[in-house]
Design an enzyme around this catalytic site. Sequence first.
Site, short mmCIF file in Angstrom:
data_model
loop_
_atom_site.label_atom_id
_atom_site.label_comp_id
_atom_site.label_asym_id
_atom_site.label_seq_id
_atom_site.Cartn_x
_atom_site.Cartn_y
_atom_site.Cartn_z
N HIS A 159 -4.29 1.73 7.25
CA HIS A 159 -3.04 2.23 7.30
C HIS A 159 -2.93 3.30 6.41
CE1 HIS A 159 1.44 1.38 7.87
NE2 HIS A 159 1.35 2.30 6.80
N GLU A 160 -3.35 3.11 5.22
CA GLU A 160 -3.02 4.05 4.08
C GLU A 160 -4.01 5.24 4.40
OE1 GLU A 160 -0.41 3.69 2.47
OE2 GLU A 160 -0.39 1.48 2.93
N GLY A 196 1.02 -1.27 0.13
CA GLY A 196 -0.14 0.03 -0.05
C GLY A 196 0.76 1.30 0.15
N GLN A 245 3.24 9.96 0.97
CA GLN A 245 4.55 9.18 1.05
C GLN A 245 5.34 9.37 -0.04
OE1 GLN A 245 2.56 5.29 2.10
NE2 GLN A 245 4.44 5.06 2.97
N CYS A 249 6.11 -0.35 7.03
CA CYS A 249 5.60 0.88 6.09
C CYS A 249 6.98 1.24 5.27
CB CYS A 249 5.25 2.09 7.37
SG CYS A 249 4.84 3.62 6.42
N LEU A 250 6.65 1.73 4.14
CA LEU A 250 7.92 2.20 3.26
C LEU A 250 8.43 3.49 3.60
CD1 LEU A 250 6.39 1.38 -0.22
CD2 LEU A 250 7.96 0.16 0.73
N HIS A 306 -2.27 7.48 6.71
CA HIS A 306 -1.39 8.30 6.13
C HIS A 306 -1.82 9.91 5.80
CE1 HIS A 306 2.52 6.18 6.26
NE2 HIS A 306 1.82 5.10 5.70
NI NI Z 1 2.83 3.22 5.33
#
Ligand code: NI
Length: 177
Positions: free
Chosen positions: A137-138, A46, A51, A95-96, A141
């Site tokens: 989660h997204e 995701g 991000q 998470c990236l 963000h």
């Molecule tokens: Ni993330």
Amino acid sequence: MTRIPIRIIPDPVLRQKASPVTKVDKRVSKFMNDMLESMYLGHGIGLAANQVGALERVITVDISEERNGTKALLMANPEITWKSENETFTYREGCLSIPEQYAEITRPKRIRLNYLDQSGKERELEAEDLLSQCIQHEIDHLNGILFIDYLSPLKRKMMARKVEKAQREKDDDDHIL
Ligand code: NI
């Protein structure tokens, strides 16, 4: 498609709230493709616009095995309309934007949401388990919230410090010729 670099904590854009997309036009549609490409290249399931440094309410998600775009969800203005109150699901999230850090996070197991797809069409989706977890989660963000916010302050600080140290070492390496 263009790969967009992924922002890492403590980049302030990760703590800002993204604004709704007014229209899913050509630009937004291309942005969704670029986000998807960046997500696949980063081996993420995701990605949220914050991000990649854009404060627009856009997320991409793909929990499929194929990871070739056929089962990807590209969403603008995702909005959760219902969450299962009593049923929860726990998953070891990463998470990236917080590389190599993972923690078990518990969230509502099932959600319903509305969003605009890549052609600007209004959609409704019911998701459970991993898909539900990933979408939550997204969307977090987009509101400036990270999974580490669900941990104790001590654990959160520890993880943030580890990431910052690793990034510093990486930056130092970049200067070695
Ligand atoms: Ni993330």
